[in-house]
Design a protein around this motif. Structure first.
Motif, PDB file in Angstrom:
ATOM      1  N   THR A   8      21.565  33.063  42.334  1.00 43.35           N
ATOM      2  CA  THR A   8      22.829  33.744  42.054  1.00 43.35           C
ATOM      3  C   THR A   8      23.946  33.142  42.905  1.00 43.35           C
ATOM      4  O   THR A   8      23.768  32.898  44.096  1.00 43.35           O
ATOM      5  CB  THR A   8      22.693  35.257  42.349  1.00 43.35           C
ATOM      6  N   ARG A   9      25.088  32.914  42.270  1.00 46.52           N
ATOM      7  CA  ARG A   9      26.238  32.353  42.974  1.00 46.52           C
ATOM      8  C   ARG A   9      27.429  33.300  42.997  1.00 46.52           C
ATOM      9  O   ARG A   9      28.413  33.041  43.678  1.00 46.52           O
ATOM     10  CB  ARG A   9      26.645  31.013  42.347  1.00 46.52           C
ATOM     11  N   ALA A  10      27.347  34.405  42.267  1.00 50.24           N
ATOM     12  CA  ALA A  10      28.423  35.402  42.287  1.00 50.24           C
ATOM     13  C   ALA A  10      27.803  36.776  42.049  1.00 50.24           C
ATOM     14  O   ALA A  10      26.888  36.916  41.228  1.00 50.24           O
ATOM     15  CB  ALA A  10      29.466  35.104  41.221  1.00 50.24           C
ATOM     16  N   MET A  11      28.299  37.761  42.792  1.00 48.76           N
ATOM     17  CA  MET A  11      27.846  39.143  42.639  1.00 48.76           C
ATOM     18  C   MET A  11      29.066  40.056  42.687  1.00 48.76           C
ATOM     19  O   MET A  11      30.055  39.753  43.345  1.00 48.76           O
ATOM     20  CB  MET A  11      26.887  39.541  43.771  1.00 48.76           C
ATOM     21  N   ARG A  12      28.938  41.157  41.996  1.00 44.90           N
ATOM     22  CA  ARG A  12      30.026  42.138  41.962  1.00 44.90           C
ATOM     23  C   ARG A  12      29.464  43.491  42.367  1.00 44.90           C
ATOM     24  O   ARG A  12      28.380  43.872  41.948  1.00 44.90           O
ATOM     25  CB  ARG A  12      30.614  42.201  40.554  1.00 44.90           C
ATOM     26  N   THR A  13      30.237  44.210  43.172  1.00 44.94           N
ATOM     27  CA  THR A  13      29.831  45.542  43.605  1.00 44.94           C
ATOM     28  C   THR A  13      30.997  46.506  43.477  1.00 44.94           C
ATOM     29  O   THR A  13      32.156  46.092  43.539  1.00 44.94           O
ATOM     30  CB  THR A  13      29.319  45.512  45.069  1.00 44.94           C
ATOM     31  N   HIS A  14      30.676  47.754  43.268  1.00 47.34           N
ATOM     32  CA  HIS A  14      31.714  48.777  43.216  1.00 47.34           C
ATOM     33  C   HIS A  14      31.972  49.293  44.613  1.00 47.34           C
ATOM     34  O   HIS A  14      31.030  49.586  45.362  1.00 47.34           O
ATOM     35  CB  HIS A  14      31.308  49.918  42.290  1.00 47.34           C
ATOM     36  N   LEU A  15      33.222  49.401  44.950  1.00 47.10           N
ATOM     37  CA  LEU A  15      33.626  49.865  46.267  1.00 47.10           C
ATOM     38  C   LEU A  15      33.882  51.367  46.207  1.00 47.10           C
ATOM     39  O   LEU A  15      35.024  51.827  46.232  1.00 47.10           O
ATOM     40  CB  LEU A  15      34.860  49.092  46.737  1.00 47.10           C
ATOM     41  N   ASP A  16      32.795  52.130  46.098  1.00 45.91           N
ATOM     42  CA  ASP A  16      32.910  53.584  46.009  1.00 45.91           C
ATOM     43  C   ASP A  16      33.566  54.132  47.272  1.00 45.91           C
ATOM     44  O   ASP A  16      33.229  53.729  48.381  1.00 45.91           O
ATOM     45  CB  ASP A  16      31.538  54.222  45.810  1.00 45.91           C
ATOM     46  N   GLY A  49      34.497  42.739  44.820  1.00 44.61           N
ATOM     47  CA  GLY A  49      34.469  44.197  44.917  1.00 44.61           C
ATOM     48  C   GLY A  49      35.392  44.812  43.886  1.00 44.61           C
ATOM     49  O   GLY A  49      36.486  44.299  43.642  1.00 44.61           O
ATOM     50  N   VAL A  50      34.956  45.914  43.291  1.00 46.09           N
ATOM     51  CA  VAL A  50      35.752  46.594  42.275  1.00 46.09           C
ATOM     52  C   VAL A  50      36.298  47.897  42.862  1.00 46.09           C
ATOM     53  O   VAL A  50      35.537  48.773  43.260  1.00 46.09           O
ATOM     54  CB  VAL A  50      34.916  46.903  41.016  1.00 46.09           C
ATOM     55  N   ALA A  51      37.610  48.004  42.887  1.00 46.33           N
ATOM     56  CA  ALA A  51      38.288  49.218  43.325  1.00 46.33           C
ATOM     57  C   ALA A  51      38.560  50.058  42.074  1.00 46.33           C
ATOM     58  O   ALA A  51      39.531  49.836  41.355  1.00 46.33           O
ATOM     59  CB  ALA A  51      39.580  48.884  44.064  1.00 46.33           C
ATOM     60  N   ASN A  52      37.671  51.000  41.812  1.00 48.91           N
ATOM     61  CA  ASN A  52      37.749  51.814  40.591  1.00 48.91           C
ATOM     62  C   ASN A  52      38.618  53.047  40.762  1.00 48.91           C
ATOM     63  O   ASN A  52      38.708  53.613  41.844  1.00 48.91           O
ATOM     64  CB  ASN A  52      36.349  52.309  40.199  1.00 48.91           C
ATOM     65  N   LEU A  53      39.202  53.435  39.644  1.00 51.00           N
ATOM     66  CA  LEU A  53      39.855  54.735  39.489  1.00 51.00           C
ATOM     67  C   LEU A  53      39.383  55.309  38.160  1.00 51.00           C
ATOM     68  O   LEU A  53      39.085  54.554  37.229  1.00 51.00           O
ATOM     69  CB  LEU A  53      41.380  54.609  39.416  1.00 51.00           C
ATOM     70  N   TYR A  54      39.351  56.611  38.061  1.00 48.28           N
ATOM     71  CA  TYR A  54      39.125  57.261  36.771  1.00 48.28           C
ATOM     72  C   TYR A  54      40.291  56.849  35.876  1.00 48.28           C
ATOM     73  O   TYR A  54      41.455  56.876  36.304  1.00 48.28           O
ATOM     74  CB  TYR A  54      39.050  58.768  36.981  1.00 48.28           C
ATOM     75  N   LEU A  55      40.007  56.404  34.659  1.00 44.50           N
ATOM     76  CA  LEU A  55      41.010  55.790  33.787  1.00 44.50           C
ATOM     77  C   LEU A  55      42.346  56.531  33.731  1.00 44.50           C
ATOM     78  O   LEU A  55      43.397  55.903  33.891  1.00 44.50           O
ATOM     79  CB  LEU A  55      40.450  55.582  32.375  1.00 44.50           C
ATOM     80  N   PRO A  56      42.378  57.853  33.523  1.00 49.56           N
ATOM     81  CA  PRO A  56      43.686  58.522  33.447  1.00 49.56           C
ATOM     82  C   PRO A  56      44.547  58.375  34.707  1.00 49.56           C
ATOM     83  O   PRO A  56      45.772  58.453  34.630  1.00 49.56           O
ATOM     84  CB  PRO A  56      43.322  59.988  33.196  1.00 49.56           C
TER      85      PRO A  56
END
Length: 149
Positions: A8-16, A49-56
């Motif tokens: 693996t050369r790239a990984m993605r994680t959620h930044l809860d 890293g993914v900086a998530n928000l609830y869509l609305p």
């Protein structure tokens, strides 16, 4: 470690926790991510890293913009959303939220990672409004990849 072993050369994680009102929690999450990103970069692996928000919430600038500003201050962070069940939401409202997310992503030149369906309800999928909004974003010059999960 297993992913690295198999090339693996790239990984993605959620930044809860990055959308928490607790500033200390957000700082802890981003600090941990920054350290892990550096550790894996030394091994040739790009950690995103993914900086998530609830869509609305992307449609509420008073909430979205501070989240965005903090997320964009950290290298390797992109934007994401938990779409939830949009079946009961007017199409135009869902579109407005997606349009806002893509506008922010375009302005900052980052990718988008979407949880398009987490309910197993075939009626709730956000795919139709997503496709419509992504076409508009592409027409406006947004070229980054969009991941759907």
């Amino acid at each position: 470690a297993a992913a690295y072993h198999y090339g693996t050369r790239a990984m993605r994680t959620h930044l809860d926790g990055t959308n928490s009102p607790d500033a200390q929690l957000r700082a802890t999450v981003y600090t941990a991510f920054t350290k892990l990103r550096a550790k894996w970069a030394a091994k040739g692996v790009c950690l995103q890293g993914v900086a998530n928000l609830y869509l609305p919430l992307w449609g509420k600038p008073a909430l979205a913009e501070p989240h965005l500003e903090e997320a964009m201050s950290h290298e390797g962070v992109l934007l994401g959303a938990y779409c939830g069940n949009v079946n009961g939401t007017p199409f135009a409202e869902t579109e407005a939220h997606l349009d806002a997310l893509f506008a922010y992503a375009h302005a900052h030149g980052v990718q988008v990672d979407l949880h398009i369906d987490e309910t197993n309800d075939p009626q709730c999928c956000c795919l139709q409004p997503l496709v419509h909004c992504l076409r508009k974003a592409r027409a406006n010059g947004y070229t980054k990849p969009v991941l759907l999960g």
